[in-house]
Scaffold this motif. Structure first.
Motif, PDB file in Angstrom:
ATOM      1  N   VAL A   1       1.060  -1.040  -0.082  1.00 34.76           N
ATOM      2  CA  VAL A   1       0.068   0.024  -0.063  1.00 34.76           C
ATOM      3  C   VAL A   1       0.755   1.201   0.035  1.00 34.76           C
ATOM      4  N   SER A   2       1.823   1.276   0.732  1.00 35.12           N
ATOM      5  CA  SER A   2       2.882   2.536   0.922  1.00 35.12           C
ATOM      6  C   SER A   2       3.639   2.546  -0.343  1.00 35.12           C
ATOM      7  N   ARG A   3       4.063   1.495  -0.674  1.00 33.29           N
ATOM      8  CA  ARG A   3       4.738   1.700  -1.992  1.00 33.29           C
ATOM      9  C   ARG A   3       4.110   2.050  -3.146  1.00 33.29           C
ATOM     10  N   GLY A   4       2.867   1.500  -3.393  1.00 30.68           N
ATOM     11  CA  GLY A   4       1.922   1.956  -4.435  1.00 30.68           C
ATOM     12  C   GLY A   4       1.664   3.452  -4.220  1.00 30.68           C
ATOM     13  N   LEU A   5       1.327   3.995  -2.926  1.00 31.73           N
ATOM     14  CA  LEU A   5       0.961   5.330  -2.828  1.00 31.73           C
ATOM     15  C   LEU A   5       2.136   6.425  -3.176  1.00 31.73           C
ATOM     16  N   ARG A   6       3.351   5.877  -2.732  1.00 31.54           N
ATOM     17  CA  ARG A   6       4.481   6.440  -3.066  1.00 31.54           C
ATOM     18  C   ARG A   6       4.607   6.728  -4.525  1.00 31.54           C
ATOM     19  N   THR A   7       4.256   5.632  -5.240  1.00 29.86           N
ATOM     20  CA  THR A   7       4.530   5.672  -6.965  1.00 29.86           C
ATOM     21  C   THR A   7       3.711   6.505  -7.312  1.00 29.86           C
ATOM     22  N   ALA A   8       2.328   6.417  -6.913  1.00 32.19           N
ATOM     23  CA  ALA A   8       1.063   6.983  -7.275  1.00 32.19           C
ATOM     24  C   ALA A   8       1.415   8.652  -7.137  1.00 32.19           C
ATOM     25  N   GLY A   9       2.015   9.076  -5.984  1.00 34.18           N
ATOM     26  CA  GLY A   9       2.149  10.314  -5.567  1.00 34.18           C
ATOM     27  C   GLY A   9       3.218  11.113  -6.305  1.00 34.18           C
ATOM     28  N   LEU A  10       4.135  10.045  -6.770  1.00 37.21           N
ATOM     29  CA  LEU A  10       5.426  10.691  -7.502  1.00 37.21           C
ATOM     30  C   LEU A  10       4.784  11.004  -8.916  1.00 37.21           C
ATOM     31  N   GLU A  11       4.268  10.063  -9.458  1.00 38.51           N
ATOM     32  CA  GLU A  11       3.531   9.816 -10.898  1.00 38.51           C
ATOM     33  C   GLU A  11       2.718  11.451 -10.995  1.00 38.51           C
ATOM     34  N   ILE A  12       1.897  11.635  -9.864  1.00 36.01           N
ATOM     35  CA  ILE A  12       1.148  12.861 -10.014  1.00 36.01           C
ATOM     36  C   ILE A  12       1.998  14.116  -9.805  1.00 36.01           C
ATOM     37  N   SER A  13       2.962  14.085  -8.905  1.00 37.70           N
ATOM     38  CA  SER A  13       3.582  15.484  -8.955  1.00 37.70           C
ATOM     39  C   SER A  13       4.497  15.816  -9.849  1.00 37.70           C
ATOM     40  N   PHE A  14       4.918  14.645 -10.792  1.00 40.71           N
ATOM     41  CA  PHE A  14       5.852  14.974 -11.963  1.00 40.71           C
ATOM     42  C   PHE A  14       4.863  14.756 -13.304  1.00 40.71           C
ATOM     43  N   SER A  15       3.466  14.903 -13.242  1.00 37.17           N
ATOM     44  CA  SER A  15       2.797  15.068 -14.442  1.00 37.17           C
ATOM     45  C   SER A  15       2.975  16.305 -14.952  1.00 37.17           C
TER      46      SER A  15
END
Lengths: 275, 221
Positions: free
Chosen positions: B183-197
């Motif tokens: 869950v935390s790994r997925g959240l971090r990845t999703a967070g990064l994806e959205i921030s660098f979008s």
């Protein structure tokens, strides 16, 4: 300027990366502190319920039962709690750190006391039944009974062992074909008198739990020489306090106990402890 | 961007790791108990008591941290994925209502897993893990609860039951640990994806600027 040469700002993240370790350490302190507290040396002696044991389990041809209780030393609160879980009514007394050694030494003394009471039980039963036995046969029986009772300590087996040996010699069954559960406690002396013992309350609770109908206790109101109240009085108090259903029978000698059992009506009607 | 659940994710992972370690010692002790009662009383009883105390208290600490964590995870999910339907409050309801939580707890992870699969590019692996762990989680929760009830009611504890309960508990804790990691790994990845979008529209509201004050590498270049 190359990317690798770009001056970096002081990294606040490194301090942050330790923050979760600090939180974890503080949280882990709670269970480990409790564990240390629970395991900190604190000694308590305890007595708790045991079981009633038919004398035929120690190779005596009788129908009566003797009672043992569990005694021991707990070294810390965790052990005390564990004993309390098994028997919520276990009684604890705070003792000092030498108690464990004292207890081991006491077991040696209690072993000798047990052997002595077995000796007296054999002699008393032989006298009472006038059974023709040689000294060699008595010695052999003594050794055999010492071996059979090696897992028990203390001399409170004496009276019930004496009754069991009388049953064996006279080929009697005082339990009336297992209709009755007869149990009891008390030492047996050379002159066939029944001596005082400890842990009467727990022995009565054990016997009651096992469904005993009759429970012999030493008749020692007049003869009790130790501190506190006599076995007879303690038994009366416990019976009243715990509303016990078993019948308490105080006896002064082996003869008195046997006479009581011989006059029991058939079928047996349980009398009550109260007047 | 900073995830609200990030700190507690790290804390929970370590605590669950310790709990798994303690459960492993407990499991090994119960195997010794089953094989030889004498060996258990002579060599293991002392350690077993400490393990029992630590695991019991740690279990309750983990439950509290876990509830706060799941609340914050849902806050992050709601902020990252506006289409994510379950609110933090609903997630706690799923966790806490007895009987309903037998459905609720696995459903939380199935939803998160599906969200990772459908809404992210880089967290699909974590999504698959979470979807596949929902069923074993339910199975071991039921097994562990059922065996605990049997053990609490039993007057005499059989050695095999003791071992099975310890093993089921160990596996259950391991599943929770894996879930927490995914869950935390997925959240971090999703967070990064959205921030660098590249599109500013995709940056979700409610997130702080990059927390350590340093420009992100992509921005430097």
């Amino acid at each position: 300027m190359k990317l690798s040469e770009t001056p970096l700002m002081p990294n606040k993240g490194s301090r942050k990366s330790y923050r979760h370790w600090i939180i974890v350490a503080l949280l882990l302190l709670i269970p480990f502190s409790v564990a240390v507290f629970a395991y900190w040396p604190r000694y308590y002696s305890f007595t708790t319920q045991g079981e009633i044991v038919p004398v035929h389990e120690i190779d005596v041809g009788g129908s009566v039962n003797f009672v043992y209780v569990q005694e021991g030393i707990t070294r810390n609160l965790y052990e005390k709690y564990s004993v309390g879980l098994l028997d919520p009514e276990a009684e604890f007394t705070k003792v000092n750190s030498t108690a464990k050694d004292d207890f081991s030494a006491m077991l040696g003394v209690e072993e000798d006391m047990r052997n002595e009471t077995i000796y007296h039980a054999i002699d008393s039963a032989t006298d009472l039944t006038s059974a023709p036995t040689t000294q060699d046969q008595r010695d052999e029986r003594l050794l055999q009974l010492i071996e059979e009772t090696s897992e028990y300590y203390g001399d409170s087996i004496g009276l019930m062992l004496g009754i069991g040996l009388v049953e064996e010699a006279l080929k009697k069954d005082y339990s009336k074909d297992e209709q009755l559960i007869i149990a009891g406690t008390g030492t047996l002396n050379e002159d066939h008198t029944v001596g005082s013992v400890g842990a009467i309350r727990d022995k009565l609770r054990t016997a009651e739990t096992a469904g005993a109908d009759i429970f012999f206790v030493p008749k020692d109101k007049e003869t009790f020489v130790y501190l506190g109240i006599s076995n007879e009085e303690e038994a009366e108090q416990t019976a009243e306090e715990l509303n016990l259903k078993l019948q308490i029978v105080p006896v002064a000698t082996l003869e008195e106990a046997v006479a009581f059992l011989q006059q029991l009506p058939n079928p047996y009607v349980r009398s009550v402890n109260k007047p | 961007m900073k995830l609200k659940s990030e700190l507690l994710s790290s804390v929970l992972k370590i605590l669950l790791g310790v709990l798994v370690g303690v459960a492993f010692v407990d499991c090994a002790s119960s195997v010794v108990y089953a094989l030889s009662y004498e060996a258990f009383t002579d060599y293991v009883y002392g350690i077993y008591g400490i393990v029992e105390i630590v695991s019991t208290i740690l279990y309750y600490i983990v439950i509290i941290i876990y509830l706060i964590w799941i609340y914050l995870v849902h806050k992050d999910l709601n902020a990252l994925f506006p289409s994510f339907a379950r609110s933090p409050g609903q997630a706690l309801v799923c966790m806490l209502i007895p009987v309903y939580n037998l459905y609720g707890i696995p459903s939380i992870y199935r939803r998160i897993g599906r969200c990772y699969l459908e809404e992210t590019k880089g967290a699909k692996k974590e999504g698959r893990w979470l979807c596949s762990l929902a069923a074993p989680l339910l199975l071991f929760m039921l097994t562990s609860n059922g065996l605990n009830n049997v053990v609490n009611r039993a007057e005499v504890l059989s050695e095999s039951l003791f071992v099975i309960l310890s093993l089921a508990t160990l596996i259950l804790y391991m599943i929770f640990l894996v879930i927490c990691i995914q869950v935390s790994r997925g959240l971090r990845t999703a967070g990064l994806e959205i921030s660098f979008s590249p599109s500013p529209d995709t940056v979700a509201e409610g997130f702080e600027a990059h927390s350590n004050g340093q420009p992100a590498v992509t921005e430097q270049l």
